[in-house]
Write a protein that holds these residues in place. Structure first.
Motif, mmCIF file in Angstrom:
data_model
loop_
_atom_site.group_PDB
_atom_site.id
_atom_site.type_symbol
_atom_site.label_atom_id
_atom_site.label_comp_id
_atom_site.label_asym_id
_atom_site.label_seq_id
_atom_site.Cartn_x
_atom_site.Cartn_y
_atom_site.Cartn_z
ATOM 1 N N ASP A 185 -2.866 3.372 -5.375
ATOM 2 C CA ASP A 185 -2.317 3.356 -4.020
ATOM 3 C C ASP A 185 -2.222 1.951 -3.432
ATOM 4 O O ASP A 185 -1.776 1.758 -2.314
ATOM 5 C CB ASP A 185 -3.088 4.295 -3.093
ATOM 6 N N ILE A 186 -2.666 0.951 -4.176
ATOM 7 C CA ILE A 186 -2.394 -0.439 -3.778
ATOM 8 C C ILE A 186 -1.804 -1.159 -4.996
ATOM 9 O O ILE A 186 -2.370 -1.094 -6.089
ATOM 10 C CB ILE A 186 -3.671 -1.189 -3.346
ATOM 11 N N ALA A 187 -0.663 -1.818 -4.802
ATOM 12 C CA ALA A 187 -0.086 -2.604 -5.902
ATOM 13 C C ALA A 187 -0.001 -4.056 -5.454
ATOM 14 O O ALA A 187 0.431 -4.346 -4.341
ATOM 15 C CB ALA A 187 1.302 -2.081 -6.254
ATOM 16 N N ILE A 188 -0.495 -4.899 -6.320
ATOM 17 C CA ILE A 188 -0.414 -6.336 -6.021
ATOM 18 C C ILE A 188 0.377 -6.988 -7.139
ATOM 19 O O ILE A 188 0.015 -6.878 -8.312
ATOM 20 C CB ILE A 188 -1.826 -6.950 -5.905
ATOM 21 N N THR A 205 0.869 -1.186 0.000
ATOM 22 C CA THR A 205 0.000 0.000 0.000
ATOM 23 C C THR A 205 0.903 1.232 0.000
ATOM 24 O O THR A 205 2.005 1.222 0.558
ATOM 25 C CB THR A 205 -0.923 0.040 1.232
ATOM 26 N N LEU A 206 0.440 2.276 -0.671
ATOM 27 C CA LEU A 206 1.271 3.473 -0.840
ATOM 28 C C LEU A 206 0.678 4.621 -0.024
ATOM 29 O O LEU A 206 -0.538 4.809 0.016
ATOM 30 C CB LEU A 206 1.337 3.852 -2.318
ATOM 31 N N GLU A 207 1.593 5.351 0.571
ATOM 32 C CA GLU A 207 1.145 6.502 1.358
ATOM 33 C C GLU A 207 0.460 7.508 0.451
ATOM 34 O O GLU A 207 -0.571 8.078 0.791
ATOM 35 C CB GLU A 207 2.350 7.137 2.053
ATOM 36 N N GLN A 208 1.071 7.718 -0.712
ATOM 37 C CA GLN A 208 0.488 8.651 -1.676
ATOM 38 C C GLN A 208 0.324 7.959 -3.020
ATOM 39 O O GLN A 208 1.201 7.217 -3.445
ATOM 40 C CB GLN A 208 1.415 9.838 -1.834
ATOM 41 N N GLY A 209 -0.820 8.207 -3.655
ATOM 42 C CA GLY A 209 -1.112 7.568 -4.927
ATOM 43 C C GLY A 209 -0.105 7.939 -6.014
ATOM 44 O O GLY A 209 0.416 9.043 -6.034
ATOM 45 N N VAL A 210 0.175 6.996 -6.900
ATOM 46 C CA VAL A 210 1.082 7.230 -8.021
ATOM 47 C C VAL A 210 0.283 7.140 -9.317
ATOM 48 O O VAL A 210 -0.528 6.227 -9.497
ATOM 49 C CB VAL A 210 2.212 6.171 -8.043
ATOM 50 N N SER A 211 0.506 8.069 -10.201
ATOM 51 C CA SER A 211 -0.239 8.049 -11.454
ATOM 52 C C SER A 211 0.420 7.094 -12.456
ATOM 53 O O SER A 211 1.596 7.217 -12.766
ATOM 54 C CB SER A 211 -0.294 9.460 -12.041
#
Lengths: 89, 735
Positions: free
Chosen positions: B684-687, B668-674
């Motif tokens: 904001d979540i990478a699986i 999970t990411l603190e801040q979303g990435v485009s």
């Protein structure tokens, strides 16, 4: 009736798509075969309906079958909305 | 004089003369020509012809046929007559059978070549038998024709007529010739046209021969085949069979019965090497015989070439994938795709399997289209011991059956299963230890399939034996055997250059043990013992030490080693049972372990996100570092479609990019990435996950779907401050 779920590699997203499609089909009580393919082999596959993302849709245009562009792969509502009109009654 | 030769003499006579001979031998009184004529319902004159022929045949025998006004009789010494009668009674059955077969062959030859219905009276003269016998013969002909795919229409006031496809009719005519020649006889023809003709003259009733082929056609066909160097490499029987069939075809074309090939898939034949060969043969024949071969006729000849010999391998081509024609490539790749699809495997990537099947599938398809059946002695064993391989072959067969619209024989499926079995064994083959390896050559009867499966069986189950090559029997002596220690063969070998053992190609347990023992014996045994046995040495010594006073430690250890060497073959670990490997269902939490979860990470670009999620998998030992770069390039090539749900990216590459086991990681990411996705950004979540095939990860993926569809759970995961919390949420959702 054959529905083809297409993604970049044929292992992940298209499998997810297939599961969503299958549960929608079950809900609607429609029987259809759902197959998965990567974008490369999808060009050679036959299908009555293709389900994929907005990015891959233009690459499959010349297959001459309806192509559904899905935004949220697990959203059954979106899937049902787009798929139902194309299914036989 | 040998009994065989005089019996052959008598058998060369027409059936009625044989019957007269038999009668004369059994009586001592003379019998008049008139009486014989009455009994056989024939004119005096035809009986006299029979007697003349009989007299000539008797010249080579210890009896003499005497013809006086009082009648005819056999004159001989009582001993000679007794011997003759003794020998005769021993073969009487055979001779009568031969006479009946001859009638059947004549009847079939007439039926196969006459377009109009035939009434029994017409054939009576040719068959030299009573009406009642001919009716019985007609029944036999009916059966024979039915077993060759033709129908005999019989109606009163109409007669009998064969109905069926011209191709099948020719095939039947060809089979009739072969039956008359004897399969073995056609093997002897070498590739000499004149020799083949001699064999035909010797074995085939002239009446049958005249109806089915012209001698000049056979010779021309033989020349046309010889002219092409490719046919030199074929086996004698192949050559003879194609020549015979070609001669039958010439006759049919000349008589105006063209072949009608309406099978839709016959077009695919144009891609085969046999077709181009058939084109050359036909051109050559046209020059020699001024006979026009239509393209359909050429295709029919190619069909026959493909079907005439089951294991059609041109020298050297089996080693070279480049020599495969498009026909084989096309069918095999489609067949393997169907198998991969059904079984969720990636057998399509197995080049050896591809090659093996490609060389098998072409002749198989054509045997099948022609209705030629083959035997498979191993079928039961394959089904029982290699269920998965057989199942894979059944899936492949089902694909072909859908295309060709007819069922494929189990024997053929079994042969395909051998190839699949070898491929499966290759998948599960354990890595070989290089120490103390015995180099082995695998020898098989001729087919590639059995040798390959034996090779794989050895690789999977026999320790210390390394297969360096697979050869067919005929090439054992040509092969360089210097680097080979032993030969493992499926057939008995003579003058093998190194020690050899014969085993069942499927290597059942008892053969496996026998082989292991034999290898140990022949090579004098390895210095120490390996594997499971070696691990026992130390505990055994300790056990002995606990209970006994050890005097000479070295002697005890040596004794243990000796004993372990003897039992080592029984301690080999069996290869993992195929079924259990496949049946293990992996849930999401089986593959997403705690070490693979990271919460509230920081990333700026999509590649950073891939690095984060990929790193977790690499550190867990589940994927190679290269898998991470493969995921990145997939992202670069395919674009951001993997953001399949708002805010969530599913990252993965292909199994062959370096996946050791099914695995998954979650960040999970603190801040979303485009990622550049039109609808679902920012992420904001990478699986990330790794698959080993199309199937093993499906349950985990299905669990993941339930998570992705659960908005509440996703919100909770986004807010989670610990990996334990994330796993708890997933446990609740997927339970």
């Amino acid at each position: 009736m054959k529905i083809l779920a297409v993604c970049g590699m044929g292992f992940g997203s298209s499998m997810v798509l297939r599961m969503t499609i299958e549960s929608v089909l079950k809900e609607l009580g429609v029987k259809a075969a759902v197959a998965t393919a990567d974008i490369g082999s999808a060009k050679a596959e036959t299908a009555d309906i293709i389900v994929t993302s907005t990015e891959f849709a233009p690459l499959l245009k010349d297959k001459g079958v309806p192509i559904l562009e899905i935004k949220n792969y697990v959203d059954k509502q979106e899937m049902k909305q787009k798929l139902a009109p194309l299914l036989p009654v | 004089m040998h009994s065989e030769s005089w019996i052959a003499q008598i058998r060369s006579l027409r059936p009625r003369a044989q019957q007269i001979f038999q009668e004369l031998m059994q009586r001592s009184e003379p019998v008049t020509t008139e009486e014989l004529a009455r009994r056989y319902q024939r004119s005096d004159r035809s009986i006299r012809y029979d007697l003349e022929a009989l007299a000539t045949a008797c010249e080579a025998m210890p009896v003499r046929l005497v013809h006086r006004r009082s009648g005819v009789w056999l004159e001989d010494t009582p001993e000679a007559k007794l011997t003759l009668r003794h020998q005769w009674s021993a073969v009487q059955g055979t001779v009568q059978m031969a006479a009946a077969d001859r009638r059947l062959h004549r009847l079939l030859a007439v039926l196969l070549t006459t377009p109009e219905p035939i009434v029994v009276k017409q054939v009576q003269d040719w068959l030299e038998a009573s009406l009642r016998t001919i009716y019985a013969d007609m029944d036999r002909a009916d059966l024979w024709l039915a077993s060759h795919g033709l129908r005999l229409i019989r109606k009163p006031h109409y007669g009998a007529k064969v109905e069926g496809d011209e191709l099948i009719r020719r095939q039947a005519a060809f089979r009739l010739l072969l039956a008359a020649c004897g399969w073995t006889a056609s093997n002897d023809a070498g590739n000499e046209g004149q020799r083949l003709l001699d064999i035909v003259r010797q074995h085939v009733d002239p009446f049958v021969k005249r109806r089915l082929l012209e001698e000049s056609d056979l010779l021309a066909m033989a020349r046309a085949l010889r002219w092409n160097p490719a046919s030199e490499m074929r086996f004698g029987s192949w050559w003879a069979k194609v020549a015979l069939y070609g001669a039958v075809t010439c006759q049919r074309i000349r008589l105006g019965y063209p072949v009608d090939l309406f099978k839709p898939n016959v077009n695919a034949l144009r891609e085969t090497t046999e077709f181009s060969f058939a084109v050359q043969v036909a051109e050559r024949l046209e020059q020699m015989l001024s006979l026009t071969w239509s393209e359909e006729e050429v295709i029919a000849l190619a069909l026959h070439m493909l079907g005439a010999y089951p294991n059609l391998h041109l020298e050297g081509s089996a080693q070279n994938t480049a020599n495969l024609d498009d026909f084989s490539r096309n069918w095999v790749s489609r067949m393997l795709a169907a198998v991969d699809d059904a079984l969720g495997m990636r057998l399509g990537a197995d080049e050896e399997l591809f090659r093996g099947l490609a060389f098998h599938v072409k002749p198989m398809i054509h045997r099948w289209l022609l209705g030629i059946s083959i035997e498979n002695d191993l079928l039961d064993e394959i089904r029982e011991d290699h269920a998965l391989a057989y199942y894979a072959a059944v899936v492949a067969a089902q694909f072909l059956e859908r295309v060709f619209g007819q069922p494929l024989a189990a024997a053929e499926v079994g042969y395909m299963a051998l190839h699949f079995g070898a491929a499966l064994e290759r998948r599960w083959a354990r890595p070989k230890g290089a120490v103390g390896t015995v180099r082995a050559l695998v020898v098989c009867a001729g087919g590639i399939g059995t040798g390959k499966i034996l090779q794989s069986r050895i690789g999977a189950s026999v320790t210390n034996l390394q297969v360096v090559d697979v050869l067919d029997q005929s090439r054992v002596h040509q092969a360089p055997t210097r680097s080979v220690d032993v030969i493992v063969s499926t057939v008995e070998l003579h003058d093998a250059p190194v020690p050899h053992i014969v085993v069942n190609p499927l290597l059942p347990t008892e053969d496996e043990r026998r082989l292991q023992r034999w290898v140990t014996e022949v090579t004098g045994g390895p210095e120490g013992v390996g594997g499971a046995a070696a691990a026992l040495a130390e505990p055994m010594f300790q056990l002995i030490q606990q209970t006994c006073q050890v005097g000479d430690e070295r002697a005890v250890r040596e004794e243990i080693q000796r004993m372990l060497r003897r039992v080592a073959p029984y301690l080999t670990v069996p290869s993992p049972p195929v079924e259990s490997v496949r049946k293990k269902v992996l849930r999401m939490l089986d593959v997403l372990t705690e070490e693979c979860v990271q919460v509230r990470a920081r990333a700026e670009r999509p590649d950073d996100v891939v690095d984060l999620a990929g790193r977790l998998l690499v550190d867990a030992g589940a994927v190679e570092p290269g898998y991470v770069s493969a995921m990145k390039s997939s992202l670069a090539i395919n674009g951001p479609y993997m953001v399949i749900v708002p805010g969530i990216a599913i990252l993965h590459a292909r199994p062959e990019d370096g996946v050791h086991r099914v695995c998954m990681s979650l960040v999970t990411l603190e801040q979303g990435v485009s990622f550049g996705h039109p609808d679902n950004d920012p992420v904001d979540i990478a699986i990330a996950f790794g698959a080993i095939d199309h199937e093993a990860h499906l349950q985990a993926l299905s669990d993941l779907m339930r998570l992705l569809a659960d908005a509440e759970a996703l919100t909770a995961i986004r807010q989670a401050q610990s990996t334990g919390r994330v796993l708890d949420i997933i446990r609740r959702v997927t339970a």
